[in-house]
Scaffold this motif. Structure first.
Motif, mmCIF file in Angstrom:
data_model
loop_
_atom_site.group_PDB
_atom_site.id
_atom_site.type_symbol
_atom_site.label_atom_id
_atom_site.label_comp_id
_atom_site.label_asym_id
_atom_site.label_seq_id
_atom_site.Cartn_x
_atom_site.Cartn_y
_atom_site.Cartn_z
ATOM 1 N N LEU A 1 73.173 -32.042 103.791
ATOM 2 C CA LEU A 1 72.264 -31.148 104.494
ATOM 3 C C LEU A 1 72.879 -29.764 104.603
ATOM 4 O O LEU A 1 74.042 -29.619 104.958
ATOM 5 N N LYS A 2 72.078 -28.739 104.295
ATOM 6 C CA LYS A 2 72.528 -27.347 104.378
ATOM 7 C C LYS A 2 71.733 -26.521 105.368
ATOM 8 O O LYS A 2 72.178 -25.441 105.768
ATOM 9 N N GLY A 3 70.531 -26.971 105.759
ATOM 10 C CA GLY A 3 69.757 -26.153 106.677
ATOM 11 C C GLY A 3 68.635 -26.913 107.349
ATOM 12 O O GLY A 3 68.102 -27.879 106.793
ATOM 13 N N ALA A 4 68.292 -26.447 108.547
ATOM 14 C CA ALA A 4 67.148 -26.976 109.304
ATOM 15 C C ALA A 4 66.373 -25.776 109.818
ATOM 16 O O ALA A 4 66.943 -24.900 110.474
ATOM 17 N N TYR A 5 65.078 -25.737 109.494
ATOM 18 C CA TYR A 5 64.274 -24.543 109.746
ATOM 19 C C TYR A 5 62.938 -24.896 110.381
ATOM 20 O O TYR A 5 62.326 -25.899 110.038
ATOM 21 N N THR A 6 62.490 -24.028 111.269
ATOM 22 C CA THR A 6 61.150 -24.099 111.822
ATOM 23 C C THR A 6 60.309 -23.069 111.081
ATOM 24 O O THR A 6 60.697 -21.899 110.999
ATOM 25 N N ASP B 1 62.285 -19.164 101.838
ATOM 26 C CA ASP B 1 62.924 -19.982 100.807
ATOM 27 C C ASP B 1 64.079 -19.221 100.168
ATOM 28 O O ASP B 1 65.144 -19.781 99.913
ATOM 29 N N ARG B 2 63.875 -17.936 99.901
ATOM 30 C CA ARG B 2 64.936 -17.121 99.312
ATOM 31 C C ARG B 2 66.180 -17.148 100.217
ATOM 32 O O ARG B 2 67.295 -17.357 99.751
ATOM 33 N N THR B 3 65.960 -16.978 101.510
ATOM 34 C CA THR B 3 67.063 -16.993 102.475
ATOM 35 C C THR B 3 67.775 -18.335 102.471
ATOM 36 O O THR B 3 69.006 -18.404 102.356
ATOM 37 N N ASN B 4 67.010 -19.435 102.593
ATOM 38 C CA ASN B 4 67.685 -20.731 102.735
ATOM 39 C C ASN B 4 68.262 -21.238 101.409
ATOM 40 O O ASN B 4 69.301 -21.886 101.404
ATOM 41 N N LEU B 5 67.635 -20.926 100.276
ATOM 42 C CA LEU B 5 68.177 -21.392 98.998
ATOM 43 C C LEU B 5 69.444 -20.634 98.622
ATOM 44 O O LEU B 5 70.392 -21.222 98.087
ATOM 45 N N TYR C 1 70.545 -22.539 110.298
ATOM 46 C CA TYR C 1 69.394 -22.900 111.120
ATOM 47 C C TYR C 1 68.531 -21.662 111.212
ATOM 48 O O TYR C 1 69.039 -20.541 111.203
ATOM 49 N N GLY C 2 67.238 -21.840 111.316
ATOM 50 C CA GLY C 2 66.425 -20.645 111.430
ATOM 51 C C GLY C 2 64.983 -20.930 111.756
ATOM 52 O O GLY C 2 64.524 -22.071 111.726
ATOM 53 N N GLU D 1 62.211 -13.426 110.798
ATOM 54 C CA GLU D 1 63.122 -14.548 110.612
ATOM 55 C C GLU D 1 64.271 -14.410 111.599
ATOM 56 O O GLU D 1 64.724 -13.307 111.894
ATOM 57 N N ARG D 2 64.677 -15.549 112.140
ATOM 58 C CA ARG D 2 65.847 -15.617 113.015
ATOM 59 C C ARG D 2 66.767 -16.671 112.405
ATOM 60 O O ARG D 2 66.359 -17.810 112.208
ATOM 61 N N ILE D 3 68.001 -16.286 112.097
ATOM 62 C CA ILE D 3 68.925 -17.156 111.385
ATOM 63 C C ILE D 3 70.222 -17.315 112.188
ATOM 64 O O ILE D 3 70.739 -16.346 112.744
ATOM 65 N N GLN D 4 70.722 -18.543 112.205
ATOM 66 C CA GLN D 4 72.034 -18.831 112.759
ATOM 67 C C GLN D 4 72.788 -19.650 111.731
ATOM 68 O O GLN D 4 72.236 -20.561 111.125
ATOM 69 N N ASN D 5 74.066 -19.333 111.524
ATOM 70 C CA ASN D 5 74.920 -20.077 110.608
ATOM 71 C C ASN D 5 76.039 -20.722 111.394
ATOM 72 O O ASN D 5 76.499 -20.182 112.402
#
Length: 156
Positions: free
Chosen positions: A60-65, A118-122, A133-134, A147-151
């Motif tokens: 797993l690399k990401g979880a997004y709403t 998709d561009r951001t998460n890929l 996460y985002g 977009e709100r992103i946390q790494n």
């Protein structure tokens, strides 16, 4: 709330992407989770169904709403779980009802037509360690509103 998984295969500096027929946008193979499936099981099953390949070293690399809005009204919301595989086995499909499958340079993610989330998460999945996460908000035409992103990076 719908739950979606996708899986990005990365091999030799390239990523396996599916070009969808409706908009011509590129995506990582994936789709809706089935009842009782874990997010891992869903990602692997969807990947195998859409590519004819077996992914190896899957994590797993990401979880997004994902939120779709009409002005200020939320009209749809779903969760996306993005996985990455660092190798694959088998002979891939070339074209299916889901679209055209092909290997592309990681850098091409920056330019290929796709949803901005998709561009951001890929890009994160292909290039970074850790998890992302985002929350992505879109119009009904999939124009990115915000977009709100946390790494996070595990320190073990």
């Amino acid at each position: 709330m719908q739950r979606i998984t996708n899986l990005l295969a990365v091999k030799d500096g390239k990523v396996l992407l599916l070009q969808k027929p409706r908009r011509g946008w590129y995506v990582a193979p994936g789709g809706k989770m089935e009842l009782g499936e874990s997010i891992y099981e869903s990602a692997v099953r969807e990947f195998q169904e859409e590519t004819n390949l077996t992914p190896n070293d899957v994590h797993l690399k990401g979880a997004y709403t994902m939120i779709i809005k009409n002005n200020e009204t939320v009209v749809d919301e779903w969760m996306l779980y993005t996985f990455v595989a660092n190798d694959v086995e088998g002979t891939p499909f070339v074209e299916t009802r889901e679209g055209i499958l092909g290997w592309h340079s990681i850098d091409s993610i920056k330019e290929l037509p796709m949803a901005e989330g998709d561009r951001t998460n890929l890009l994160f999945a292909a290039l970074n360690k850790g998890m992302q996460y985002g929350t992505f908000e879109y119009t009904e035409d999939f124009e990115l509103i915000s977009e709100r992103i946390q790494n996070s990076l595990e320190q073990n």
